[in-house]
Design a protein around this motif. Structure first.
Motif, PDB file in Angstrom:
ATOM      1  N   ALA A  87       0.872  -1.175   0.000  1.00 28.54           N
ATOM      2  CA  ALA A  87       0.000   0.000   0.000  1.00 28.54           C
ATOM      3  C   ALA A  87       0.908   1.223   0.000  1.00 28.54           C
ATOM      4  O   ALA A  87       1.691   1.431   0.933  1.00 28.54           O
ATOM      5  N   LEU A  88       0.841   2.034  -1.045  1.00 30.93           N
ATOM      6  CA  LEU A  88       1.764   3.158  -1.173  1.00 30.93           C
ATOM      7  C   LEU A  88       1.385   4.279  -0.207  1.00 30.93           C
ATOM      8  O   LEU A  88       0.206   4.609  -0.049  1.00 30.93           O
ATOM      9  N   PRO A  89       2.372   4.897   0.429  1.00 28.91           N
ATOM     10  CA  PRO A  89       2.090   6.015   1.343  1.00 28.91           C
ATOM     11  C   PRO A  89       1.648   7.254   0.583  1.00 28.91           C
ATOM     12  O   PRO A  89       2.027   7.451  -0.584  1.00 28.91           O
ATOM     13  N   ASP A  90       0.882   8.095   1.235  1.00 26.87           N
ATOM     14  CA  ASP A  90       0.350   9.294   0.586  1.00 26.87           C
ATOM     15  C   ASP A  90       1.459  10.204   0.069  1.00 26.87           C
ATOM     16  O   ASP A  90       1.330  10.805  -1.013  1.00 26.87           O
ATOM     17  N   TRP A  91       2.554  10.353   0.833  1.00 28.28           N
ATOM     18  CA  TRP A  91       3.607  11.282   0.421  1.00 28.28           C
ATOM     19  C   TRP A  91       4.235  10.879  -0.907  1.00 28.28           C
ATOM     20  O   TRP A  91       4.712  11.733  -1.657  1.00 28.28           O
ATOM     21  N   LEU A  92       4.197   9.577  -1.222  1.00 23.03           N
ATOM     22  CA  LEU A  92       4.815   9.121  -2.466  1.00 23.03           C
ATOM     23  C   LEU A  92       3.992   9.545  -3.681  1.00 23.03           C
ATOM     24  O   LEU A  92       4.531   9.737  -4.773  1.00 23.03           O
ATOM     25  N   LEU A  93       2.707   9.702  -3.499  1.00 22.86           N
ATOM     26  CA  LEU A  93       1.811  10.064  -4.598  1.00 22.86           C
ATOM     27  C   LEU A  93       1.577  11.559  -4.703  1.00 22.86           C
ATOM     28  O   LEU A  93       0.973  12.026  -5.670  1.00 22.86           O
ATOM     29  N   ALA A  94       2.048  12.315  -3.717  1.00 22.76           N
ATOM     30  CA  ALA A  94       1.842  13.769  -3.733  1.00 22.76           C
ATOM     31  C   ALA A  94       2.843  14.434  -4.676  1.00 22.76           C
ATOM     32  O   ALA A  94       3.927  13.898  -4.939  1.00 22.76           O
TER      33      ALA A  94
END
Length: 390
Positions: free
Chosen positions: A200-207
């Motif tokens: 599950a990818l962390p939010d900061w990686l997709l920001a």
């Protein structure tokens, strides 16, 4: 068709084989992965069937002991490229041989796929009288090297009534064609498709990124054997940089590095391909799977390239012009890291290499060729009885 994979118990060598195994499954074929250690669970997590061929073996601990024992000694034949009997990074082949032959006789595969150091697969194929296909990983292996690995497996060949391996039916080369130095017969190019497990990818990686991001990894083996000392130079370079540095070390103890600067972010396990998709550059140890994943990302890279096959992988990246190789740990300077982020020549060569890799036939496109190979080479009768030559 049934395909038996001889899966190395080290993630950096097992994971590059997973896309082909999954492509075979998606095409309706049966796949079984013979491996051992923690790789059994990792194989299950990839949605594949696994068989533990060396119960009780801890490959990471065994390899770490082997490496520590050889420190400070003159190079052995194995360390010089000719693996001494029972030693080297293929030691697990002998541990896995007997049970993998048993599983093979019971499961009756039509084809065996193995890596250059997973020559137990070549032994099983010879024992069953079926084709074996080598799935290359990285830039450091040749047919002569594979022959030496098989020489180190001589006792197992003798135990199973064999004089030695049968010739390979095909050699799957996953290097970018412009970077490959392999001239083995029956070579087929196949696209390297990164597989690094799910998460599950962390939010900061997709920001959206507010500054350049550099991913740093030492793989899964080097921290166990050598520790994290190479990262000290990276942290010092980070203190003089405006970029963000992500230390992707899967929860490794970083206390030896002291207090980290604010632009250094240690993270737990994140699939490397996804992490590089959200990065601008990468610094790594030079393991085969990591090197190929970095090439596929189209990012400029610094390759430390020390030990095992890492110098060969680093040399290939340097020769292509898409990465930098420091002259030892002291060469990993702030200036070198700054160049990684600003040298347009490096960035251009990295993009061109990724574009080239995308044109090579994928694992899914290779399945048909493997199917034909198995049909053509299928033995006319049952496998020979246990203890007699194949």
């Amino acid at each position: 068709m049934r395909v038996l994979f001889a899966g190395p118990p080290f993630f950096g060598l097992l994971y590059p084989m997973v896309p082909l195994a999954q492509a075979l499954r998606a095409a309706g074929h049966d796949v079984l992965v013979g491996t051992c250690g923690a790789a059994v669970q990792r194989t299950r997590e990839a949605g594949l069937l696994a068989a533990d061929c060396a119960p009780g073996l801890d490959p990471d601990a065994r390899y770490a002991r082997m490496e520590k024992q050889r420190r400070g000694r003159p190079p052995s034949p194995g360390e010089a490229g000719a693996p001494a009997k029972g030693r080297g990074f293929s030691f697990f082949s002998d541990d896995m041989a007997d049970r993998m032959v048993e599983f093979g006789r019971a499961w009756q595969p039509d084809l065996v796929v193995h890596t250059p150091n997973g020559v137990v697969g070549q032994l099983v194929a010879a024992r069953l009288g079926i084709p074996s296909v080598l799935h290359a990983v990285g830039f450091g292996h040749t047919g002569a090297h594979v022959g030496m690995m098989n020489d180190a497996l001589a006792d197992a060949y003798t135990r199973h009534g064999l004089d030695g391996p049968a010739p390979l039916a095909a050699w799957l080369d996953v290097a970018p064609p412009s970077m490959s130095t392999n001239r083995e017969p029956r070579r087929w190019f196949m696209r390297y498709v990164p597989y690094n497990g799910g998460a599950a990818l962390p939010d900061w990686l997709l920001a959206p990124r507010e500054r350049p991001r550099v991913t740093v990894t030492l793989g899964t083996v080097q921290p166990v054997v050598d520790g994290i000392s190479p990262l000290a130079r990276v942290v010092e370079a980070a203190r003089e940089s405006d970029a963000e540095f992500v230390l992707a070390l899967g929860g490794t103890d970083l206390s030896a590095l002291g207090e980290l600067p604010g632009n250094v972010r240690p993270v737990p396990w994140i699939p490397l391909g996804a992490l590089l998709d959200a990065s601008d550059a990468v610094v790594h140890h030079g393991g085969a799977g990591t090197t190929l994943t970095a090439l596929d990302s189209g990012l400029p890279q610094i390759v430390l390239g020390q030990g095992a096959d890492r110098p060969a992988n680093a040399a290939a990246v340097h020769a292509r012009g898409c990465g930098l190789v420091p002259d030892g740990p002291e060469g990993l300077t702030p200036a070198l890291v700054a160049r990684l982020l600003t040298d347009e020549g490096l960035a251009r060569a990295a993009r061109e290499t990724a574009e080239e890799m995308a044109t090579v036939p994928s694992p899914a496109e290779t399945v048909g060729r493997l199917t034909q190979l198995a049909l053509i080479r299928r033995p006319a009768g049952p496998a020979p009885a246990h203890g007699s030559p194949a």
